[in-house]
Design a protein around this motif. Sequence first.
Motif, short mmCIF file in Angstrom:
data_model
loop_
_atom_site.label_atom_id
_atom_site.label_comp_id
_atom_site.label_asym_id
_atom_site.label_seq_id
_atom_site.Cartn_x
_atom_site.Cartn_y
_atom_site.Cartn_z
N ARG A 64 0.86 -1.16 0.16
CA ARG A 64 0.17 0.05 -0.10
C ARG A 64 0.92 1.30 0.13
NH1 ARG A 64 -2.17 0.53 5.33
NH2 ARG A 64 -0.33 1.78 5.43
N ASP A 65 2.08 1.41 1.03
CA ASP A 65 2.82 2.48 1.09
C ASP A 65 3.63 2.73 -0.33
OD1 ASP A 65 1.85 2.98 3.62
OD2 ASP A 65 3.67 2.32 4.39
N MET A 66 4.08 1.50 -0.99
CA MET A 66 4.87 1.66 -2.05
C MET A 66 3.82 2.11 -3.35
SD MET A 66 7.99 1.00 -1.78
CE MET A 66 8.69 0.80 -3.26
N ALA A 67 2.65 1.62 -3.21
CA ALA A 67 1.75 2.22 -4.15
C ALA A 67 1.25 3.66 -4.27
CB ALA A 67 0.49 1.34 -4.16
N ILE A 68 1.22 4.22 -2.64
CA ILE A 68 1.18 5.63 -2.57
C ILE A 68 2.57 6.50 -3.37
CG2 ILE A 68 0.85 7.33 -0.87
CD1 ILE A 68 -0.73 5.33 0.64
N LEU A 69 3.64 5.92 -2.93
CA LEU A 69 4.75 6.66 -3.34
C LEU A 69 4.54 6.63 -4.82
CD1 LEU A 69 7.23 5.22 -1.04
CD2 LEU A 69 6.81 7.23 -1.11
N ALA A 70 4.50 5.56 -5.51
CA ALA A 70 4.35 5.37 -7.08
C ALA A 70 3.38 6.61 -7.48
CB ALA A 70 4.23 4.05 -7.50
N ALA A 71 2.28 6.49 -6.96
CA ALA A 71 1.22 7.65 -7.51
C ALA A 71 1.75 8.88 -7.40
CB ALA A 71 -0.12 7.18 -6.83
N ARG A 72 2.37 9.09 -6.05
CA ARG A 72 2.92 10.48 -5.69
C ARG A 72 3.97 10.87 -6.93
NH1 ARG A 72 4.86 10.85 0.02
NH2 ARG A 72 2.47 10.46 0.47
N GLU A 73 4.71 9.82 -6.95
CA GLU A 73 6.12 10.29 -7.85
C GLU A 73 5.63 10.59 -9.40
OE1 GLU A 73 9.91 10.17 -9.20
OE2 GLU A 73 9.20 10.19 -7.41
N ALA A 74 4.36 9.54 -9.96
CA ALA A 74 3.71 9.80 -11.31
C ALA A 74 3.15 11.11 -11.26
CB ALA A 74 2.68 8.89 -11.59
N HIS A 75 2.57 11.68 -10.34
CA HIS A 75 1.99 13.01 -10.17
C HIS A 75 2.94 13.94 -10.20
CE1 HIS A 75 -0.02 16.51 -8.31
NE2 HIS A 75 -0.97 16.15 -8.98
N ASP A 76 4.06 13.94 -9.34
CA ASP A 76 4.94 14.87 -9.21
C ASP A 76 5.87 14.79 -10.61
OD1 ASP A 76 4.25 15.60 -6.89
OD2 ASP A 76 5.71 14.42 -5.65
N HIS A 77 6.20 13.98 -11.19
CA HIS A 77 7.12 13.88 -12.09
C HIS A 77 6.59 13.05 -13.28
CE1 HIS A 77 10.25 15.57 -9.60
NE2 HIS A 77 10.05 14.45 -8.62
N PRO A 78 5.40 13.50 -14.27
CA PRO A 78 4.85 12.78 -15.26
C PRO A 78 5.69 12.25 -16.27
CG PRO A 78 4.24 14.96 -15.16
CD PRO A 78 4.88 14.99 -13.96
N PRO A 79 5.47 11.32 -16.93
CA PRO A 79 6.29 10.95 -17.97
C PRO A 79 6.29 12.02 -19.11
CG PRO A 79 4.69 9.41 -17.59
CD PRO A 79 4.57 10.41 -16.53
N LEU A 80 7.43 11.92 -19.67
CA LEU A 80 7.57 12.78 -21.05
C LEU A 80 6.83 12.19 -22.18
CD1 LEU A 80 11.25 14.03 -20.54
CD2 LEU A 80 8.91 15.17 -19.60
N ASP A 81 6.15 12.96 -22.75
CA ASP A 81 5.49 12.66 -24.24
C ASP A 81 6.32 13.14 -25.37
OD1 ASP A 81 3.27 11.47 -22.91
OD2 ASP A 81 2.13 13.59 -23.13
N ARG A 82 6.66 12.16 -26.17
CA ARG A 82 7.59 12.25 -27.03
C ARG A 82 6.80 12.39 -28.45
NH1 ARG A 82 13.16 9.47 -25.96
NH2 ARG A 82 13.14 9.71 -23.74
#
Length: 82
Positions: A64-82
């Motif tokens: 659960r905590d790792m999923a929260i961290l992953a969601a936070r990371e995805a929100h703070d640093h979205p993947p770059l669209d090419r």
Amino acid sequence: MEFTVFLIVLLAVAILSSGSAWIARRRSREPLGSPPDSLQGERVEAVLTEWLLAGYLSAEQYRRDMAILAAREAHDHPPLDR
């Protein structure tokens, strides 16, 4: 007669296994203490892994905590669209 002995043995095994399962559940609820404070400056993922291996977190809490961290990371640093 043999059937009666079989039932008595079966009942004894059931009682022993239920008792040991009850003890295991009871022990799993006992707090292990507080996590160590010596992990200052470590990455959050490393701290969570350390706590999981030390028994301070259950596998479910860790996921659960790792999923929260992953969601936070995805929100703070979205993947770059090419």
